[in-house]
Write a protein that holds these residues in place. Structure first.
Motif, PDB file in Angstrom:
ATOM      1  N   THR A 148       0.824  -1.152  -0.210  1.00 35.75           N
ATOM      2  CA  THR A 148      -0.051  -0.025  -0.012  1.00 35.75           C
ATOM      3  C   THR A 148       0.791   1.327   0.109  1.00 35.75           C
ATOM      4  O   THR A 148       1.979   1.250   0.228  1.00 35.75           O
ATOM      5  N   ASN A 149       0.195   2.544  -0.017  1.00 36.15           N
ATOM      6  CA  ASN A 149       1.018   3.627  -0.032  1.00 36.15           C
ATOM      7  C   ASN A 149       0.784   4.363   1.346  1.00 36.15           C
ATOM      8  O   ASN A 149       1.151   5.462   1.740  1.00 36.15           O
ATOM      9  N   PHE A 150       0.659   3.444   2.422  1.00 34.56           N
ATOM     10  CA  PHE A 150       0.590   3.950   3.732  1.00 34.56           C
ATOM     11  C   PHE A 150       1.824   3.623   4.501  1.00 34.56           C
ATOM     12  O   PHE A 150       2.485   2.669   4.508  1.00 34.56           O
ATOM     13  N   VAL A 151       1.988   4.381   5.658  1.00 34.50           N
ATOM     14  CA  VAL A 151       3.196   4.335   6.439  1.00 34.50           C
ATOM     15  C   VAL A 151       2.693   4.092   7.850  1.00 34.50           C
ATOM     16  O   VAL A 151       1.924   4.745   8.426  1.00 34.50           O
ATOM     17  N   GLY A 152       3.235   3.064   8.563  1.00 34.90           N
ATOM     18  CA  GLY A 152       3.069   3.035  10.075  1.00 34.90           C
ATOM     19  C   GLY A 152       1.924   1.862  10.133  1.00 34.90           C
ATOM     20  O   GLY A 152       1.043   1.508   9.562  1.00 34.90           O
ATOM     21  N   ASP A 153       2.305   1.152  11.203  1.00 34.95           N
ATOM     22  CA  ASP A 153       1.246  -0.065  11.534  1.00 34.95           C
ATOM     23  C   ASP A 153      -0.073   0.399  12.040  1.00 34.95           C
ATOM     24  O   ASP A 153      -0.735  -0.386  11.703  1.00 34.95           O
ATOM     25  N   HIS A 154      -0.354   1.583  12.379  1.00 29.55           N
ATOM     26  CA  HIS A 154      -1.836   1.991  12.890  1.00 29.55           C
ATOM     27  C   HIS A 154      -2.585   2.170  11.807  1.00 29.55           C
ATOM     28  O   HIS A 154      -3.833   1.869  11.828  1.00 29.55           O
ATOM     29  N   ASN A 155      -2.002   2.205  10.565  1.00 27.09           N
ATOM     30  CA  ASN A 155      -2.909   2.292   9.333  1.00 27.09           C
ATOM     31  C   ASN A 155      -3.257   0.900   9.155  1.00 27.09           C
ATOM     32  O   ASN A 155      -4.280   0.868   8.131  1.00 27.09           O
ATOM     33  N   ILE A 214      -7.985  -2.448   8.033  1.00 31.88           N
ATOM     34  CA  ILE A 214      -9.013  -3.648   8.434  1.00 31.88           C
ATOM     35  C   ILE A 214     -10.233  -3.129   8.729  1.00 31.88           C
ATOM     36  O   ILE A 214     -11.393  -3.692   8.500  1.00 31.88           O
ATOM     37  N   SER A 215     -10.330  -2.066   9.380  1.00 38.23           N
ATOM     38  CA  SER A 215     -11.838  -1.422   9.723  1.00 38.23           C
ATOM     39  C   SER A 215     -12.564  -1.119   8.396  1.00 38.23           C
ATOM     40  O   SER A 215     -13.680  -1.347   8.447  1.00 38.23           O
ATOM     41  N   ALA A 216     -11.757  -0.349   7.508  1.00 40.58           N
ATOM     42  CA  ALA A 216     -12.439  -0.016   6.373  1.00 40.58           C
ATOM     43  C   ALA A 216     -12.894  -1.388   5.394  1.00 40.58           C
ATOM     44  O   ALA A 216     -13.854  -1.298   5.050  1.00 40.58           O
ATOM     45  N   CYS A 217     -11.828  -2.371   5.347  1.00 42.72           N
ATOM     46  CA  CYS A 217     -12.280  -3.407   4.699  1.00 42.72           C
ATOM     47  C   CYS A 217     -13.263  -4.163   5.385  1.00 42.72           C
ATOM     48  O   CYS A 217     -14.022  -4.531   4.502  1.00 42.72           O
ATOM     49  N   THR A 218     -13.280  -4.408   6.586  1.00 46.26           N
ATOM     50  CA  THR A 218     -14.442  -5.136   7.379  1.00 46.26           C
ATOM     51  C   THR A 218     -15.784  -4.548   6.999  1.00 46.26           C
ATOM     52  O   THR A 218     -16.708  -5.289   6.407  1.00 46.26           O
ATOM     53  N   LEU A 219     -16.003  -2.910   6.966  1.00 42.66           N
ATOM     54  CA  LEU A 219     -17.376  -2.352   6.669  1.00 42.66           C
ATOM     55  C   LEU A 219     -17.560  -2.727   5.381  1.00 42.66           C
ATOM     56  O   LEU A 219     -18.693  -2.849   4.589  1.00 42.66           O
TER      57      LEU A 219
END
Length: 457
Positions: A280-287, A292-297
């Motif tokens: 992905t284009n994201f940095v950091g484990d918090h992403n 996972i929240s966006a994918c779940t919804l």
């Protein structure tokens, strides 16, 4: 669509329908949500009284049913059937106390708009990660043929999106709403098809009497959702929500979830890798938690796994969220101006291995910044600015080399001057921006401008 016809039979929200057309409303606060709400209400045939405490010029089209006052919140506000309070204005101001005594219903723009929304609503709240998660969900839906409208605390008023969907007959419209605690406070008949609570950590204690009050406000979203997904690994949510006792509450990232986090990847229930963070284009484990929240919804809304995987890999991060600006003279620069609380700053720091030159400051919302002492191996220097900068600098001085410059620009210039090869200069203030900027976006833009001027780019 003509909403004036629609409200007559929208009984699911228990609103009085056609009777409301003869009613008047007062809107307190002429920010973007207040103005948008006024425009929406005027389209529905309401008489609107718009009240703004400042003397700023209010840009809204003239309308025979619109009256505006500036420089005060007068008692004329009380000559209405409903009062719509803008989210940034606390409920303890004098005019609201008067309204409560007169038993005038007090609602907000989100609540008002929901009365007339005939499309699905997916709502996301939490202390950190709301905007990124909403954007991820929105992009996944758009990439899969939905007409998704992203709004709420994200910066686009819900009512503005409702105006945009008027006369649109599509059955693929969905509203993705980012909800702050301020926007949840005054909900009463709002309904979302799905909601998600990402996390709850200390924030806004300048508004709430204590942490418990803040937590309870966030958790009110449970009452307004058909299904709620929540992060069971968040200590506050784990204490407060028990999915075993309510079939409408669903854990995220558990053994029974549709997806879970494994190392730096998101995998399906069967163990199949959906994607890893490096793809992905994201940095950091918090992403990963945001993703996972966006994918779940998205999955529970009907988007298939392969489409989710393909979409998430294309999405680019929002500005001002650990935004990589560039590398100059072998120093890397990151703009995390969206960090307005300590927990957000901590997550940003965790995204780096070492050599962080951290820039903190603005208006502290009640955080103890000495908590950063555990990151002594990652943080090289700390520079502080603004109203709370000196206090923050002094609280961290026993653990780090700290420097204070009241002026934001001078602080940035000094941080750049004292940097050396392989350093990471990170603006992650942990405070609100309102001492020197109108919002965090302008603070972040100023940071980027200063860096470009220093390096002539």
């Amino acid at each position: 669509m003509d909403f004036r016809n629609f409200i007559c039979f929208n009984s699911t929200n228990h609103i009085e329908g056609a009777i409301m057309l003869s009613r008047s409303i007062s809107i307190i606060g002429a920010g973007i949500s207040g103005i948008s709400c006024a425009e929406f209400a005027l389209k529905l045939g309401y008489k609107v009284f718009l009240s703004e405490i400042s003397n700023k010029d209010i840009k809204i089209k003239n309308n025979k049913n619109l009256k505006i006052e500036t420089g005060q919140h007068s008692d004329e506000i009380l000559n209405s059937n409903y009062i719509i309070l803008s989210p940034g204005i606390p409920q303890n101001i004098e005019i609201i106390e008067k309204a409560k005594r007169k038993k005038i219903p007090i609602i907000n723009e989100i609540e008002f708009g929901s009365w007339f929304c005939e499309h699905d609503i997916l709502a996301i709240t939490g202390s950190n990660g709301k905007s990124t998660t909403c954007m991820m969900l929105h992009e996944i839906l758009v990439n899969n043929g939905y007409q998704s409208y992203l709004g709420g605390n994200f910066g686009i008023p819900f009512t503005k999106n409702l105006i945009r969907t008027m006369n649109n007959k599509s059955d693929r419209i969905v509203h993705v709403l980012e909800l702050s605690s301020f926007q949840i406070e005054l909900l009463s008949n709002f309904k979302s098809d799905m909601s998600c609570i990402l996390n709850i950590s200390q924030d806004h204690l300048d508004r709430y009497i204590n942490m418990e009050s803040y937590v309870e406000t966030k958790l009110k979203i449970l009452k307004f959702s058909k299904k709620t997904f929540y992060n069971n690994k968040d200590i506050n949510l784990k204490k407060k929500i028990n999915s075993d006792h309510n079939p409408n509450y669903y854990k995220i990232d558990s053994n029974t979830s549709s997806f879970r986090i494994n190392n730096r990847s998101i995998v399906t229930k069967s163990g199949e890798i959906l994607f890893n963070l490096e793809e992905t284009n994201f940095v950091g484990d918090h992403n990963l938690q945001n993703a996972i929240s966006a994918c779940t919804l998205a999955f529970h809304y009907g988007v298939d796994k392969n489409s989710i995987s393909q979409s998430i890999k294309k999405i680019k991060p929002l500005n001002h969220r650990i935004e990589y600006i560039g590398q100059y003279s072998n120093v890397k620069y990151y703009n995390d101006s969206k960090s307005t609380n300590l927990n957000s700053t901590i997550k940003a720091i965790k995204s780096f291995e070492k050599n962080v030159i951290l820039i903190l400051g603005g208006q502290n919302k009640g955080f103890d910044f000495s908590e950063l002492k555990s990151f002594s191996k990652k943080i090289k220097l700390i520079f502080c600015y603004g109203d709370s900068g000196l206090d923050i600098s002094e609280s961290l001085h026993p653990y780090f080399k700290t420097y204070f410059k009241s002026n934001f620009r001078k602080c940035i210039i000094e941080a750049v001057r004292m940097s050396s090869e392989n350093d990471n200069i990170l603006l992650s203030p942990g405070c609100s921006s309102y001492d020197q900027f109108d919002n965090f976006e302008k603070r972040g833009d100023s940071f980027k401008k200063i860096i470009s001027e220093i390096h002539y780019v």
